[in-house]
Design a protein around this motif. Structure first.
Motif, PDB file in Angstrom:
ATOM      1  N   GLU A  13      65.529   2.093  60.115  1.00 22.45           N
ATOM      2  CA  GLU A  13      64.278   2.388  59.420  1.00 22.45           C
ATOM      3  C   GLU A  13      63.539   1.086  59.118  1.00 22.45           C
ATOM      4  O   GLU A  13      63.501   0.618  57.987  1.00 22.45           O
ATOM      5  CB  GLU A  13      64.560   3.139  58.117  1.00 22.45           C
ATOM      6  N   GLU A  15      60.374   0.309  58.879  1.00 23.23           N
ATOM      7  CA  GLU A  15      59.261   0.367  57.929  1.00 23.23           C
ATOM      8  C   GLU A  15      59.755   0.343  56.484  1.00 23.23           C
ATOM      9  O   GLU A  15      59.221  -0.388  55.655  1.00 23.23           O
ATOM     10  CB  GLU A  15      58.415   1.616  58.176  1.00 23.23           C
ATOM     11  N   LEU A  16      60.784   1.140  56.188  1.00 19.25           N
ATOM     12  CA  LEU A  16      61.335   1.151  54.830  1.00 19.25           C
ATOM     13  C   LEU A  16      61.924  -0.204  54.463  1.00 19.25           C
ATOM     14  O   LEU A  16      61.743  -0.693  53.349  1.00 19.25           O
ATOM     15  CB  LEU A  16      62.418   2.225  54.696  1.00 19.25           C
ATOM     16  N   SER A 113      62.104   4.040  50.132  1.00 17.98           N
ATOM     17  CA  SER A 113      62.292   5.483  50.134  1.00 17.98           C
ATOM     18  C   SER A 113      61.116   6.155  50.823  1.00 17.98           C
ATOM     19  O   SER A 113      59.973   5.718  50.683  1.00 17.98           O
ATOM     20  CB  SER A 113      62.413   6.009  48.699  1.00 17.98           C
ATOM     21  N   LYS A 114      61.425   7.194  51.560  1.00 17.89           N
ATOM     22  CA  LYS A 114      60.372   7.986  52.192  1.00 17.89           C
ATOM     23  C   LYS A 114      59.745   8.908  51.154  1.00 17.89           C
ATOM     24  O   LYS A 114      60.330   9.166  50.112  1.00 17.89           O
ATOM     25  CB  LYS A 114      60.955   8.838  53.320  1.00 17.89           C
ATOM     26  N   ARG A 115      58.591   9.404  51.473  1.00 25.31           N
ATOM     27  CA  ARG A 115      57.970  10.403  50.608  1.00 25.31           C
ATOM     28  C   ARG A 115      58.863  11.649  50.603  1.00 25.31           C
ATOM     29  O   ARG A 115      59.395  12.054  51.629  1.00 25.31           O
ATOM     30  CB  ARG A 115      56.588  10.760  51.112  1.00 25.31           C
ATOM     31  N   ASN A 117      60.303  15.320  50.799  1.00 27.84           N
ATOM     32  CA  ASN A 117      59.970  16.525  51.556  1.00 27.84           C
ATOM     33  C   ASN A 117      60.917  17.629  51.101  1.00 27.84           C
ATOM     34  O   ASN A 117      61.696  17.444  50.171  1.00 27.84           O
ATOM     35  CB  ASN A 117      60.055  16.272  53.066  1.00 27.84           C
ATOM     36  N   SER A 125      67.810  12.560  47.742  1.00 35.82           N
ATOM     37  CA  SER A 125      67.743  11.404  48.627  1.00 35.82           C
ATOM     38  C   SER A 125      68.746  10.359  48.168  1.00 35.82           C
ATOM     39  O   SER A 125      69.245  10.408  47.040  1.00 35.82           O
ATOM     40  CB  SER A 125      66.329  10.808  48.605  1.00 35.82           C
ATOM     41  N   ARG A 142      57.803   2.709  48.064  1.00 36.28           N
ATOM     42  CA  ARG A 142      57.308   3.697  49.024  1.00 36.28           C
ATOM     43  C   ARG A 142      56.192   3.101  49.834  1.00 36.28           C
ATOM     44  O   ARG A 142      55.473   2.273  49.464  1.00 36.28           O
ATOM     45  CB  ARG A 142      56.811   4.948  48.328  1.00 36.28           C
TER      46      ARG A 142
END
Length: 142
Positions: A13, A15-16, A113-115, A117, A125, A142
């Motif tokens: 990941e 981007e994170l 952390s992702k948004r 869902n 999470s 985020r």
């Protein structure tokens, strides 16, 4: 203020990891702190059961790849090299992060952390689990 900063990273990941590192580097520069990158290989029942099928060989290959990726990430951090380190572990992501936090005396955990869902709403999470169990401050990016 923050002398030891733990940054859990998922090497898959980017981007994170990048977002969390931006904050961690800023904190480290402001306080003269050190950064420890940590990649955790999650252990599931299916993985544990696969030891008989040569999992140790897969584990070794995964560790080599992760080490290379961690070295690449560490090399991009704009801090003196003696203030950046990394490690890997196998197990529960939450438990390993909490354990390493104590081992290195981290003042803060900075995690991407992702948004949320529906899946994270129902199952939770890693970041929310770490917040519940950590004994130190946690910064979720985020």
């Amino acid at each position: 203020m923050y002398k030891s900063i733990l940054v859990p990273v998922d090497i898959m990941e980017d981007e994170l990891t990048h977002k969390a590192l931006e904050y961690a580097v800023h904190l480290a520069k402001q306080s003269g702190g050190k950064i420890r990158l940590l990649h955790v290989f999650p252990m599931s029942t299916s993985i544990i059961n696969s030891y008989e099928l040569g999992y140790m060989e897969l584990q070794d290959k995964a560790a080599v790849k992760a080490k290379q990726k961690l070295e690449e990430i560490a090399a991009t951090i704009d801090l003196p090299k003696d203030r950046v380190s990394y490690s890997m572990s196998f197990g529960s992501v939450r438990d390993e992060i909490v354990e390493v936090t104590g081992q290195i005396g981290a003042d803060v955990i900075v995690i991407g952390s992702k948004r949320p869902n529906i899946k994270t709403h129902l199952l939770g999470s890693n970041a929310s689990s770490i917040v519940r169990y950590a004994t130190t401050s946690v910064l979720i990016v985020r």
